[in-house]
Design an enzyme around this catalytic site. Structure first.
Site, short mmCIF file in Angstrom:
data_model
loop_
_atom_site.label_atom_id
_atom_site.label_comp_id
_atom_site.label_asym_id
_atom_site.label_seq_id
_atom_site.Cartn_x
_atom_site.Cartn_y
_atom_site.Cartn_z
N THR B 145 0.88 -1.19 0.00
CA THR B 145 0.00 0.00 0.00
C THR B 145 0.92 1.23 0.00
O THR B 145 1.38 1.63 -1.06
CB THR B 145 -0.97 0.02 1.19
N LYS B 170 3.60 -7.20 4.15
CA LYS B 170 3.47 -5.79 3.84
C LYS B 170 3.16 -5.06 5.14
O LYS B 170 2.66 -5.66 6.10
CB LYS B 170 2.39 -5.54 2.79
N THR B 181 -1.97 -3.07 10.49
CA THR B 181 -1.97 -3.04 9.02
C THR B 181 -0.85 -3.86 8.46
O THR B 181 -0.04 -3.40 7.66
CB THR B 181 -1.87 -1.63 8.41
N GLU B 266 6.32 4.82 7.55
CA GLU B 266 6.03 6.00 6.72
C GLU B 266 6.85 7.21 7.13
O GLU B 266 6.78 7.66 8.26
CB GLU B 266 4.54 6.31 6.79
N ASN B 386 0.40 10.65 5.60
CA ASN B 386 -0.84 10.23 6.23
C ASN B 386 -1.96 11.24 6.16
O ASN B 386 -3.12 10.91 6.35
CB ASN B 386 -0.59 9.83 7.68
N THR B 391 -6.77 11.27 -0.22
CA THR B 391 -7.30 12.40 -0.99
C THR B 391 -6.44 12.70 -2.21
O THR B 391 -5.41 12.12 -2.42
CB THR B 391 -7.41 13.64 -0.09
#
Lengths: 391, 391
Positions: B145, B170, B181, B266, B386, B391
């Protein structure tokens, strides 16, 4: 807004050069007569020296002077930290000719650095000599760290002679469940016993400072101290209308101050309220609200205006509180996004997320427990400010 | 590194257009014979439909096909979500002519969006027809992702014929205490019962996936599934050397995968290990380590290279574990910064914080409990990624 000080309190500020040269970084608050005192302190097990001293002194229920500084937390400084703080408070007591147990230190700033006692002692001379020359606003400014605006407000209760309550506080980052990096002094000229005042203050703090969170961290120095010097000669006793009014006004004042703290959350662009209702207990409601309010994924989504309510329900799910997915309702700014199932109204939400104030409402539909917590979004600026706090 | 697949497993990938057009977003893993299966799932109370299905099917101890997709988590989708997932798995079972209870779905992606079943069904035809055309690397890529690199590795145990263990996973943001996740499939051609495998996997997961944290959030979809198809004909039984070896190798493989996840956190710029020792219990050690590893103030300080160990001790203090300030020792990259008192060695630390790997060691000196948790720093990029995830 002009700030009204309760009668019988005097203020002074000075530049001690604690962390930066040439800024007001130390303040003295003095009550003409010994005041009743009540307070609450950080629940962090690592408590700064000034907190330890305040916790001990407050047992007497009496206080007459507060010495507040920014730039140095005097935390993790061992015995030396205590000795340093006592040197300062003893000197102030001597200069003011008051009981040395009535002087309370409050510090905020970097952890683990020795207090620059010499520089502070020099400033104390000035503080004592200039008592009465400063206003509450200047005290609020002297205790700012990463705060971007001074935080103070007051309330008055109309009685035979007015009773005034003044609140001065600071706090920006590290604001979390239990009053982190938050210094707050509340001064009143009401005549009230320390026990009764503590009762009112406990409620007020629960609904205000203990219901806000910026980054979930909890500091070593959090302190709320309230002094009542009785100068108004208006006596507040239990089970009177005045007692009820006093509690309401005090809570209201504390909520206003705590909202100021949240609005000044480091790098915050949005003010967020998280309300949980329908929980089995208030305790459950608080756990859920905190999980949501402290979720980095929720905070960053709000910052980005991303209508990602999935992150809200994920946080509800890992809060540790038993929930039933099919009973959960989630509203953001009054738009229902989930009621057992997604409502697919995210496009509507997107527009509304541009507002500066965001309301998240979660109904667990399991009972009557409810709570509201105030927090902020999380922006790149938060990271920027906190990665460069000292360097 | 060339990845070796255990015998008897076939792979295929396809572009189902689940979230983006033209990217491989769905993968099928098929075992020629029914395999023994063991697994662990998110502890989040809000569990995605595929997790619920896996948790039910795993009771049989058998599995033969895994269908994995990115782009859609199929979480918070109610009964419809379950029905959708079952439509897909039933169709796969039919096409492969296997027991439909042996097909396990794993999903990752956005929460609360209905699964695009039609598009997935179309892709399934292709997946089934092209089984064997893909390599494990392509499976790892299909489930990414916000991951920036595919995560897979393997181990071999030399016996009469080699036993191979392959891990594909992942996970990037939302990685926290309990495998958030994170999708992980481990495949082996060893012959081992599901019960025995579960025992080995439990230990391995505890020391790896459950010891990492990126942002403290826990997802609705975390899944670790391990399949053993016995194709090597090497039987693993309790209390043998091979059993011992199998456990060690499996743990080692899981640790390697979990470190990959942390390194891909991230926006992460640093890989951070937090070791706590001298705690009264392992439980205490974990609570302290997590408080430190999840502290935004610690993470941003590390990002900025700020030698602010005060934030570490503050997190220790609010972890909820009883500690004694005067007994605490804090080391960062082997530099002692606090031993009951500050050591004032921050300038040395500053230089060493420029490294990409940071080791924080906290000794509480109260007992023998210890643990190590892996995490990352927190950068502006984390916020950027994040706040714009969807969006």
């Amino acid at each position: 807004m002009d700030i009204v000080s309760p009668d019988g309190f005097l203020y002074s500020v000075a530049k001690a050069g604690i962390k930066y040269p040439d800024r007001y970084d130390i303040a003295l608050i003095y009550s003409k007569r010994p005041a009743q005192v009540a307070g609450f302190f950080t629940t962090n097990q690592i408590k700064a020296a000034p907190v330890k001293i305040c916790m001990k002194r407050i047992r007497s229920g009496q206080a007459q002077a507060l010495i507040l500084n920014s730039g140095n937390a005097n935390a993790c400084t061992g015995k030396k930290g205590i000795e340093d703080a006592l040197k300062v408070t003893d000197y102030i007591a001597e200069k003011l000719a008051i009981n040395k147990e009535y002087v309370y230190p409050l510090s905020t700033g970097v952890i683990g650095m020795p207090l620059p006692v010499e520089r502070i002692m020099k400033a104390v001379d000035e503080l004592v000599n200039s008592l009465g020359n400063a206003q509450p606003l200047q005290v609020a400014e002297a205790i700012m760290t990463t705060d971007t605006f001074p935080k103070l407000t007051y309330r008055q209760i109309e009685t035979a002679s007015p009773v005034t309550i003044l609140g001065i506080c600071k706090g920006a980052g590290m604001i979390c469940p239990n009053m982190a990096t938050m210094l707050c002094t509340i001064l009143t000229d009401a005549k009230i016993s320390s026990d009764l005042m503590k009762e009112a203050l406990r409620d007020a703090v629960a609904q205000s400072f203990n219901s806000i969170t910026v980054d979930g961290d909890m500091s070593t120095n959090d302190t709320v101290l309230m002094l009542a010097n009785g100068e108004s000669e208006i006596k507040i006793e239990r089970k009177t209308n005045l007692w009820k009014q006093f509690r309401e006004v005090l809570t209201d004042l504390c909520i206003e101050l705590s909202k100021m703290i949240v609005k000044d959350g480091e790098g915050a662009t949005k003010f967020v309220s998280v309300t949980v209702k329908g929980a089995k207990t208030t305790q459950d409601a608080r756990r859920v609200a905190r999980a949501v309010a402290n979720s980095l994924l929720v905070k960053t989504a709000l910052y980005g205006g991303d209508p990602n309510w999935g992150r809200v329900i994920a946080a509800v799910g890992y809060s540790g509180v038993p929930v039933k997915e099919e009973k959960i309702e989630i509203y953001i700014n009054d738009i229902c996004l989930f009621r057992g199932l997604p409502t697919m109204r995210e496009d509507e939400l997107k527009e509304s997320l541009k507002q500066r104030e965001i309301e998240i409402l979660i109904n667990l539909n399991l009972g009557k427990g409810h709570t509201t917590i105030f927090t902020t979004d999380l922006s790149e600026d938060y990271v920027r400010i906190n990665s460069a706090y000292r360097t």
